[in-house]
Design a protein around this motif. Structure first.
Motif, PDB file in Angstrom:
ATOM      1  N   PRO A  48      18.821   2.863 -55.172  1.00 28.62           N
ATOM      2  CA  PRO A  48      18.656   1.476 -54.757  1.00 28.62           C
ATOM      3  C   PRO A  48      17.654   1.291 -53.618  1.00 28.62           C
ATOM      4  N   SER A  49      16.917   2.324 -53.260  1.00 27.67           N
ATOM      5  CA  SER A  49      15.961   2.241 -52.148  1.00 27.67           C
ATOM      6  C   SER A  49      14.864   1.231 -52.445  1.00 27.67           C
ATOM      7  N   THR A  50      14.406   0.552 -51.391  1.00 22.32           N
ATOM      8  CA  THR A  50      13.250  -0.343 -51.512  1.00 22.32           C
ATOM      9  C   THR A  50      11.974   0.328 -51.008  1.00 22.32           C
ATOM     10  N   LEU A  51      12.055   1.609 -50.698  1.00 21.65           N
ATOM     11  CA  LEU A  51      10.918   2.336 -50.128  1.00 21.65           C
ATOM     12  C   LEU A  51       9.782   2.450 -51.142  1.00 21.65           C
ATOM     13  N   SER A  52       8.620   1.953 -50.754  1.00 24.70           N
ATOM     14  CA  SER A  52       7.418   1.994 -51.598  1.00 24.70           C
ATOM     15  C   SER A  52       6.226   2.350 -50.722  1.00 24.70           C
ATOM     16  N   LEU A  53       5.130   2.698 -51.357  1.00 27.36           N
ATOM     17  CA  LEU A  53       3.924   2.998 -50.582  1.00 27.36           C
ATOM     18  C   LEU A  53       3.435   1.758 -49.830  1.00 27.36           C
ATOM     19  N   MET A  54       3.459   0.603 -50.474  1.00 28.97           N
ATOM     20  CA  MET A  54       3.041  -0.615 -49.781  1.00 28.97           C
ATOM     21  C   MET A  54       3.984  -0.901 -48.618  1.00 28.97           C
ATOM     22  N   GLY A  55       5.261  -0.686 -48.814  1.00 30.08           N
ATOM     23  CA  GLY A  55       6.220  -0.878 -47.735  1.00 30.08           C
ATOM     24  C   GLY A  55       5.970   0.067 -46.573  1.00 30.08           C
TER      25      GLY A  55
END
Length: 170
Positions: A48-55
């Motif tokens: 469920p992580s929202t971790l992204s490169l853009m983030g």
């Protein structure tokens, strides 16, 4: 565009070494984002992580802003992506968020950091205080912390990038 990364040579003075490693890690994050679409850059690592490169890029813009503007230079610089109500807003990217904006913001904060650090002695106390702890720091501490912050998040970026297209690298 191909990001060039260069490790600092081993016989530099302390300040040049710290700034060299900081630049190396800034370049590493840029490198991890190269050649991807906005959709890929918004893709979360794993639910469920929202971790992204853009983030991560947005987060590092906030971190640069916090340490080099607010703490080092005592500038009144409001958050860009997060709020008190949404302290993880930098990591919450939407379909309308673009990497062009995130990268431009990040690069602007890096430039402000370089300007604010220029000429400041490594051991001089900061003009501002940390908003949570109220402490003053030194530029040496901030540079060291930023190297740690980038290194940790570059590890995340490496895993995200490998998941997106199989690209790996140090």
């Amino acid at each position: 565009m191909t990001t060039e990364r260069r490790e600092p040579v081993p016989d530099l003075d302390e300040r040049t070494m710290l700034e060299g490693w900081l630049e190396y890690h800034r370049q590493t994050l840029a490198w991890k984002c190269e050649g991807l679409t906005d959709a890929q850059l918004r893709t979360a690592a794993v639910a469920p992580s929202t971790l992204s490169l853009m983030g991560l890029v947005r987060h590092m813009a906030e971190v640069e802003r916090s340490w080099y503007r607010r703490v080092l230079a005592d500038e009144d610089a409001d958050p860009i992506y997060y709020t008190d109500e949404d302290p993880d807003g930098d990591f919450r990217v939407t379909e309308t968020d673009t990497f062009q904006e995130a990268e431009a913001t990040w690069q602007a904060e890096i430039e402000a950091a370089r300007r604010n650090a220029a000429g400041v002695p490594l051991d001089a106390p900061t003009r501002g205080r940390h908003r949570r702890t109220g402490e003053r720091y030194t530029l040496r501490w901030i540079h060291t912390h930023m190297i740690e912050e980038y290194a940790r998040h570059n590890g995340h970026a490496d895993l995200i990038r490998e998941r997106l297209d199989g690209a790996t690298g140090e």
